[in-house]
Design an enzyme around this catalytic site. Structure first.
Site, PDB file in Angstrom:
ATOM      1  N   HIS A   7       0.828  -1.208   0.000  1.00  0.00           N
ATOM      2  CA  HIS A   7       0.000   0.000   0.000  1.00  0.00           C
ATOM      3  C   HIS A   7       0.861   1.256   0.000  1.00  0.00           C
ATOM      4  O   HIS A   7       1.884   1.306   0.682  1.00  0.00           O
ATOM      5  CB  HIS A   7      -0.873   0.064   1.262  1.00  0.00           C
ATOM      6  CG  HIS A   7      -1.937  -0.973   1.346  1.00  0.00           C
ATOM      7  ND1 HIS A   7      -1.680  -2.294   1.632  1.00  0.00           N
ATOM      8  CD2 HIS A   7      -3.289  -0.877   1.193  1.00  0.00           C
ATOM      9  CE1 HIS A   7      -2.818  -2.967   1.659  1.00  0.00           C
ATOM     10  NE2 HIS A   7      -3.804  -2.135   1.391  1.00  0.00           N
TER      11      HIS A   7
ATOM     12  N   ASN B 130       8.231  -4.190   3.476  1.00  0.00           N
ATOM     13  CA  ASN B 130       6.814  -3.911   3.697  1.00  0.00           C
ATOM     14  C   ASN B 130       6.393  -4.222   5.125  1.00  0.00           C
ATOM     15  O   ASN B 130       5.630  -3.448   5.742  1.00  0.00           O
ATOM     16  CB  ASN B 130       5.977  -4.717   2.703  1.00  0.00           C
ATOM     17  CG  ASN B 130       4.495  -4.418   2.801  1.00  0.00           C
ATOM     18  OD1 ASN B 130       4.086  -3.291   3.058  1.00  0.00           O
ATOM     19  ND2 ASN B 130       3.681  -5.438   2.611  1.00  0.00           N
TER      20      ASN B 130
END
Length: 290
Positions: free
Chosen positions: A134, A165
């Site tokens: 994201h 991440n």
């Protein structure tokens, strides 16, 4: 000085600046005759031979325009060549990061507002070794299930190294949420970087991997430009860059701070220059936290 009103920007900074300045709701310009709303370009066929030849160039339409997409949780500018965003902009505060929304109810989906030639799909990520990372973080938008769901649209996503991440990048996202509890607002602009590298032949190249049948670009780095609007009206700027590779989560976040000009030169973007350049109430945090 307030960050949330009155930004009149130009050039590459217009989209980012207006989104900040208008509270992510409207596009406005001012001239001597008062406010105007930007209208879509209307293209007409040339019927008057007295017009110059150039008047008919766009009669069949334009091959492309900047793709600006507005969600509940974020605004983004989409690059169809990369199959991902140029930048994603969020506004965080203490209320937005709280609520009952849960990511267990969200699924990654294609962006059906993007032409199918130019969109990423979930199949592109299968077996790639990358996470669907994201840019606008899901946990930033617990205030609304729809707002959280929209962070899972693949136009808000890039291939991201799993270790990055889930560790250092996640720490940076959590830091932004913590800052939103202590400030009036936190504006976060996140995007990809594709940085050059000198190879063995002595020449410098920009190279990046692509994944899947749709050739989704894998950024070499990511930036996150954080603007803190304090309760006393002062502003603080924190520009971060992280490589898209495993990063030791023990490294302090301050080590990833860079001068804002570094990101502007590399990305082709300008971040609210009317406020950040030469303003006495803006504090820019650089490496070392100073």
């Amino acid at each position: 000085m307030r960050l949330s009103r009155g930004l009149l920007l130009s050039g590459a900074s217009l989209a980012v600046g207006v989104a900040l300045g208008a509270g992510l709701t409207s596009w406005k310009l001012k001239d001597d005759r008062g406010p105007k709303i930007l209208q879509p370009l209307i293209v007409e066929a040339a019927s008057d031979i007295s017009r110059p030849p150039s008047s008919g160039i766009t009669r069949f339409g334009l091959p492309g325009l900047s793709q600006l997409k507005t969600r509940q949780s974020h605004v983004l500018s989409y690059d169809p060549r990369l199959r991902g965003p140029v930048w994603v902009l969020e506004q965080l505060n203490g209320e937005r990061i709280q609520g009952d929304a849960t990511r267990e109810d969200s699924e990654f989906i294609e962006d059906d507002s993007v032409h199918h030639y130019h969109r990423a799909t979930n199949s592109d990520y299968r077996g790639s070794g990358f996470d669907r990372g994201h840019l606008a973080a899901a946990a930033n938008h617990r205030w609304s299930q729809k707002a959280m769901d929209e962070t899972f649209i693949l136009s808000n996503v890039y291939p991201q190294n799993p270790h990055l991440n889930r560790n250092a990048w996640n720490t940076l996202e959590r830091s932004c949420r913590g800052l939103s509890r202590r400030n009036r607002s936190v504006y976060v602009c996140t995007g990809p970087l594709f940085l050059p590298r000198t190879e063995a032949d002595g020449k410098t190249y920009v190279k990046y991997q692509v994944i899947g049948d749709n050739h989704v670009a894998v950024p070499t780095h990511f930036f996150k430009v954080v603007v803190l609007e304090k309760h006393n009206g002062e502003l603080e700027l924190r520009p971060y860059v992280m490589p898209n590779c495993p990063v030791d989560e023990k490294i302090p976040l301050e080590r990833f701070l860079v001068p804002i000009e570094t990101i502007e030169r590399a990305s082709g973007l300008l971040f609210v220059p009317n406020i950040l350049k030469g303003s006495s109430n803006v504090k820019a945090i650089t490496a070392g936290g100073k």
